[in-house]
Design a protein around this motif. Structure first.
Motif, short mmCIF file in Angstrom:
data_model
loop_
_atom_site.label_atom_id
_atom_site.label_comp_id
_atom_site.label_asym_id
_atom_site.label_seq_id
_atom_site.Cartn_x
_atom_site.Cartn_y
_atom_site.Cartn_z
N PHE A 12 0.86 -1.18 0.00
CA PHE A 12 0.00 0.00 0.00
C PHE A 12 0.90 1.23 0.00
O PHE A 12 1.95 1.25 0.64
CB PHE A 12 -0.91 0.02 1.23
CG PHE A 12 -1.95 -1.05 1.23
CD1 PHE A 12 -1.66 -2.32 1.72
CD2 PHE A 12 -3.22 -0.81 0.72
CE1 PHE A 12 -2.62 -3.32 1.71
CE2 PHE A 12 -4.19 -1.81 0.71
CZ PHE A 12 -3.88 -3.07 1.20
N VAL A 13 0.45 2.26 -0.71
CA VAL A 13 1.21 3.51 -0.72
C VAL A 13 0.21 4.67 -0.79
O VAL A 13 -0.84 4.56 -1.44
CB VAL A 13 2.20 3.56 -1.90
CG1 VAL A 13 1.48 3.53 -3.25
CG2 VAL A 13 3.12 4.77 -1.80
N GLN A 14 0.57 5.73 -0.12
CA GLN A 14 -0.26 6.94 -0.16
C GLN A 14 -0.02 7.64 -1.49
O GLN A 14 1.11 7.68 -2.01
CB GLN A 14 0.15 7.85 1.00
CG GLN A 14 -0.92 8.82 1.46
CD GLN A 14 -2.01 8.13 2.27
OE1 GLN A 14 -1.73 7.24 3.06
NE2 GLN A 14 -3.24 8.55 2.06
N GLU A 15 -1.09 8.18 -2.02
CA GLU A 15 -0.97 8.95 -3.26
C GLU A 15 0.10 10.02 -3.10
O GLU A 15 0.23 10.64 -2.05
CB GLU A 15 -2.32 9.59 -3.57
CG GLU A 15 -2.46 10.15 -4.97
CD GLU A 15 -3.84 10.72 -5.21
OE1 GLU A 15 -4.66 10.78 -4.26
OE2 GLU A 15 -4.11 11.12 -6.36
N LYS A 16 0.90 10.19 -4.16
CA LYS A 16 1.98 11.17 -4.26
C LYS A 16 3.26 10.75 -3.54
O LYS A 16 4.28 11.44 -3.65
CB LYS A 16 1.56 12.55 -3.76
CG LYS A 16 0.40 13.14 -4.55
CD LYS A 16 0.00 14.51 -4.03
CE LYS A 16 -1.24 15.01 -4.77
NZ LYS A 16 -1.74 16.30 -4.22
N GLU A 17 3.22 9.62 -2.82
CA GLU A 17 4.42 9.13 -2.18
C GLU A 17 5.16 8.17 -3.14
O GLU A 17 4.61 7.71 -4.14
CB GLU A 17 4.07 8.37 -0.90
CG GLU A 17 3.42 9.23 0.17
CD GLU A 17 4.39 10.27 0.71
OE1 GLU A 17 3.99 11.44 0.80
OE2 GLU A 17 5.54 9.91 1.03
N ALA A 18 6.41 7.87 -2.81
CA ALA A 18 7.19 6.91 -3.58
C ALA A 18 7.05 5.52 -2.95
O ALA A 18 6.81 5.39 -1.75
CB ALA A 18 8.66 7.32 -3.62
N VAL A 19 7.21 4.50 -3.78
CA VAL A 19 7.12 3.12 -3.29
C VAL A 19 8.16 2.28 -4.01
O VAL A 19 8.47 2.53 -5.18
CB VAL A 19 5.70 2.55 -3.51
CG1 VAL A 19 5.34 2.48 -4.98
CG2 VAL A 19 5.53 1.19 -2.84
N THR A 20 8.70 1.30 -3.28
CA THR A 20 9.68 0.38 -3.86
C THR A 20 9.13 -1.03 -3.85
O THR A 20 8.70 -1.53 -2.79
CB THR A 20 11.00 0.41 -3.07
OG1 THR A 20 11.57 1.72 -3.15
CG2 THR A 20 12.00 -0.58 -3.66
N LEU A 21 9.14 -1.66 -5.00
CA LEU A 21 8.70 -3.05 -5.13
C LEU A 21 9.94 -3.92 -5.31
O LEU A 21 10.76 -3.66 -6.19
CB LEU A 21 7.76 -3.21 -6.32
CG LEU A 21 6.56 -2.27 -6.35
CD1 LEU A 21 5.65 -2.59 -7.54
CD2 LEU A 21 5.77 -2.33 -5.05
N ASP A 22 10.05 -4.94 -4.47
CA ASP A 22 11.28 -5.74 -4.44
C ASP A 22 11.29 -6.86 -5.47
O ASP A 22 10.24 -7.47 -5.76
CB ASP A 22 11.47 -6.35 -3.04
CG ASP A 22 11.70 -5.29 -1.98
OD1 ASP A 22 11.53 -5.61 -0.79
OD2 ASP A 22 12.06 -4.15 -2.34
#
Lengths: 116, 115
Positions: A12-22
């Motif tokens: 899950f990620v908040q809109e406008k935030e960055a996320v890393t998928l492993d």
């Protein structure tokens, strides 16, 4: 034998935030390619980004970047400034060239949900 | 739109039957790949053709066969269908030069349901 591992079934990620998928991989072939594909709920597979094993720099495509750490055999996808439309399944895939074959080996995928 | 077309989009058939899935690659692409996506097996490579010739085989059952025609379209034939063959079948194509760095472009898939 090739192997692709995606250890995050869901993120899950908040809109406008960055996320890393492993994504980690295993191959004995020195020449290989790593890919990320997006599969929205409609089902199609959309190519996002590619990294070659001999590429010196990490690949970037717009908001997508690939954090390639060859010694650790990892190829994580970074999505910056997440948007609601980024909610989808994401697959890491690897391709090697033994015997002229160019097929892709896929991981099990990570389901990303972007929260408004 | 990737430029790869697949027909039909949906297919519902009964066990024991035979179906044919069709794929047209992007203009100029000589390589065609078939993949199966199922809930239990994930995304698996089935078979690759390059300019009409079989290039590589993956986890393709003997009940399944494929071919690539002179106009470069490809067909995947599935026979003696079982419930477990229900899946999304993708066709992908890559650029005409057999270079390893080129990505594969996927068609929209054919969803097969075996009842």
């Amino acid at each position: 034998a090739q192997k692709i591992t995606q250890t995050q079934p869901g993120m899950f990620v908040q809109e406008k935030e960055a996320v890393t998928l492993d994504c980690t991989y295993d191959t004995s072939d020195p020449s290989y390619g790593l890919f990320w594909y997006k599969q929205p709920s409609s089902g199609e597979m959309i190519f996002l980004i590619y990294q070659g094993s001999y590429d010196q720099q990490n690949a970037t495509e717009g908001r997508y970047s690939l954090n390639f750490q060859k010694a650790r055999k990892s190829a994580n996808l970074v999505i910056s400034a997440s948007q609601l439309g980024d909610s989808a399944m994401y697959f890491c895939a690897m391709r090697d060239y033994k015997g002229g074959a160019n097929n892709l080996f896929f991981g099990t995928g990570t389901r990303l949900t972007v929260i408004p | 739109d990737s430029g790869v077309t697949q027909t039909p989009k949906h297919l519902i058939t009964a066990t024991g039957q035979r179906v044919t899935l069709r794929c047209s690659p992007r203009s100029g692409d000589l390589s065609v790949y078939w993949y199966q996506q199922s809930l239990d097996q994930g995304l698996q490579f089935l078979i690759q053709y390059y300019n009409g010739e079989e290039r590589a085989k993956g986890n393709i059952l003997e009940r399944f066969s494929a071919q690539q025609f002179p106009d470069l379209h490809s067909e995947l034939n599935l026979s003696s269908l079982e419930l477990g063959d229900s899946a999304l079948y993708f066709c992908a194509s890559s650029v005409s030069e057999d270079r390893p760095t080129y990505e594969q472009y996927f068609g929209p898939g054919t969803r097969l349901t075996v009842t």
